[in-house]
Structures are given as structure tokens and as C-alpha cells.
Design an enzyme around this catalytic site. Structure first.
Site, PDB file in Angstrom:
ATOM      1  CG  LEU A  48      -1.933  -1.099   1.380  1.00 28.32           C
ATOM      2  CD1 LEU A  48      -2.675  -0.957   2.714  1.00 28.32           C
ATOM      3  CD2 LEU A  48      -2.922  -1.094   0.230  1.00 28.32           C
ATOM      4  CG  ASP A  49       0.556   4.187  -2.999  1.00 32.25           C
ATOM      5  OD1 ASP A  49       1.403   3.370  -3.408  1.00 32.25           O
ATOM      6  OD2 ASP A  49      -0.313   4.689  -3.726  1.00 32.25           O
ATOM      7  CE  LYS A  50       5.343   9.166   4.489  1.00 32.86           C
ATOM      8  NZ  LYS A  50       6.296  10.278   4.247  1.00 32.86           N
TER       9      LYS A  50
END
Length: 327
Positions: A141-143
Site C-alpha cells: 500500500l502507498d505510504k
């Protein structure tokens, strides 16, 4: 940098249905907990014996009933250390764990984020995971995207989870708030590749990899829409890129055009909420998969995080105050 090893010892006789098969093909079927590419590496590295003799030719045909012995050693260069970082663990057994990732937490160390990541937290929580490539991380998942992620604690579990992911048998659903009022749901079937000029961004490109995103409308506001999405693939920034391509970027997504666009005559609370929402409004809300060892179908839900809930509350207040007409 330290070196970690895991010793793998396997033994079996070639079954009748694999007579005449190539060595690498037969072993991949006999030992499905390990990928075909890994088995081929073992053959070439002299880790495989057939009837007591090393056989390092993957294409060699088997006659049948040979005794296969694999005595392999997986060597991993450990560059990262465990760190005491809280993990919101939703599920865990000896094979996998599922976490609910918060915002502002990078999944894997990289440029600008050498530590303080999910990977560092995993190495601290389950030190044995050091023997699994990428510390068992099979998808990211993105940051600043919140929500559910599955992690493998063993190499066999990782092998099966990756196979499920590639076969699109893992169900991942997300919720998001986008800028603009959507008329209805639909599907985006557009390839995604590296942006031609922005090195850290992705874009819809003919030369990219296939990517498909399904979406449906959950709730409409004056100038925004609350949607549910389901992925058929897992490209980098896929939802963010596809929604931006439709000209409905995610609220707060500064990389793909989700800058604040308050509707006319909205109150100061709404203006401030949109200006201060500094991350993409995206949450991995549901994860479903077949357990890689038991074969049980499992499903998890992660409640919306506080900032996402507050965003929806402000949008609903604005809609109640001004009506549902798009502005």
C-alpha cells in the site's frame, strides 16, 4: 550487513503421473510450496539428487519412480533491522499475518526511507520472517493509503499467496473519496506504466502493463463522490492513476491532481477540511483470500480511519446545508 540461512530438505519418489516429464517440471508439481524458478535455481546449484546422484540439468527427462532428494540452503542478505514499531494486527497464525496499516507508514525501505517501515516492524515482531524474501510482503500500500495487507511468514505461504495474487484470486476492495460528482459506477481497463517525465509517478500508457479497476458509487455530495473499488490487478498507484485518468482524482492526492476544490458557498469548516486533508483519501477496507496452507476462505474488514470518517461527515453536512445539486 549479516547473512541468514534457511535449510530446506525435501524427499519423495517421482509419481507415475510425472513419468517422462522434465526434471524442473516434475519437481515444481511434486513440491508446490516452492516456485518453479526457485526449484530451477536449486537444480543448477547442485542441490538436487536423483537416485543419489546430483542432477543439474533442468531439462533432463525422468523415467519414473526415481528418488528425489533436495538439500538446499536459502541465503539471504539481511540489510534491515527490526524496529519496535506498533503493528495493528488483525489476524495471525504460524503461516500468515494480516495488518491494518496506518497512514504515513512506508511498507518497504527505499530512497528517503531507509528504516521506520512495515518491513522493519515485521522483522521485530516475527524475527523468523527474515528468511522469507521481502520479509513476506506480497503486496503493498502507498505510504498514505490505509488499510489491510497480508504478509507471509514462511516461504511456502508466500509462494501460494503470490500465485493467488497473480491468478487474481485474492479479493481486495477499497473505499475512496474523489473530486467531482460521478454519475454512476463502471470499470477502468487501461494499461499503467512509468510516467514519461515524472520519475516517481505512473500514468495510463499504451506500453504499460494491463490494469483493471471496478468502481461503484456509494454516496454523492455537491462536488465529491464516495466510492467503492475492486482491483483486478495490482499496479503501482493503480487506483490513483485510474481515477485521475477519469478526471475524478482522489481527494488529497497531490501527485495526481486531487487539489482542494471546495464547492461554492461552503462553510469555513469544509474549506479547512479539504485544505488540510494532505493524503489521498483511500482505504483498503476488505481483503479476502484462501489460506495458503489450510485452504480455508478468509475475509477481513478494516474500519475507516478517523480522518476519512471526519471528511465524510463534513461532506454530508455541506450536502445537508445546501442540497445535493452539483456545483
Amino acid at each position: 550487513m549479516s547473512t541468514a540461512h534457511e535449510k530446506i530438505q525435501l524427499q519423495a519418489n517421482v509419481p507415475e503421473n510425472l513419468f517422462g516429464k522434465r526434471l524442473d517440471q516434475a519437481l515444481a508439481e511434486m513440491f508446490p510450496d516452492y516456485s518453479r524458478s526457485r526449484i530451477k535455481e536449486w537444480i543448477l546449484a547442485d542441490y538436487v539428487k536423483v537416485d543419489g546422484q546430483i542432477l543439474n540439468r533442468p531439462r533432463e527427462k525422468l523415467l519414473g519412480e526415481e528418488l528425489i532428494e533436495i538439500d538446499a540452503q536459502i541465503e539471504m542478505q539481511v540489510q534491515h533491522k527490526g524496529q519496535d514499531i506498533d503493528l495493528n494486527i488483525v489476524f495471525e497464525d504460524e503461516h500468515i499475518l494480516v495488518i491494518n496499516k496506518p497512514m504515513n507508514l512506508v511498507v518497504h525501505p527505499g530512497a528517503g526511507n531507509s528504516d521506520g517501515t512495515v518491513l522493519n516492524a515485521l522483522l521485530n515482531h516475527a524475527p523468523e520472517i527474515v528468511n522469507v524474501p521481502r520479509a513476506g510482503i506480497v503486496h503493498r500500500l502507498d505510504k498514505d493509503t490505509t488499510g489491510l495487507m497480508v504478509v507471509a511468514k514462511t516461504i511456502p505461504a508466500q509462494t501460494h499467496l503470490v500465485e493467488q495474487l497473480q491468478a487474481r484470486e485474492i479479493s481486495r476492495e477499497y473505499e475512496a473519496v474523489v473530486v467531482g460528482t460521478m454519475v454512476a459506477g463502471g470499470t477502468v481497463d487501461e494499461p499503467i506504466g512509468r510516467h514519461p517525465t515524472k520519475r516517481t509517478s505512473m500514468a495510463v500508457r499504451e506500453s504499460g502493463k494491463p490494469a483493471m479497476t471496478h468502481y461503484r458509487v456509494k454516496e454523492k455530495f455537491r462536488a465529491h463522490t464516495y466510492i467503492r473499488l475492486k482491483l483486478e490487478s495490482g499496479r503501482t498507484h493503480q487506483i490513483r492513476v485510474h481515477m485521475s485518468h477519469l478526471r475524478y482524482p482522489l481527494v488529497g492526492d497531490q501527485a495526481y491532481g486531487g487539489r482542494p476544490r471546495p464547492p461554492k458557498a461552503c462553510n469555513e469548516n469544509m474549506v479547512n477540511m479539504l485544505r488540510m486533508f494532505r493524503r489521498q483519501a483511500l482505504h483498503a477496507i476488505q481483503l479476502e483470500l484462501t489460506h495458503p496452507v489450510t485452504g480455508e476462505w478468509l475475509s477481513w474488514q478494516a474500519p475507516l480511519p478517523k480522518d476519512f470518517v471526519e471528511l465524510l461527515e463534513v461532506l454530508r453536512e455541506d450536502k445537508s446545508e445546501h442540497g445535493s445539486g452539483e456545483v
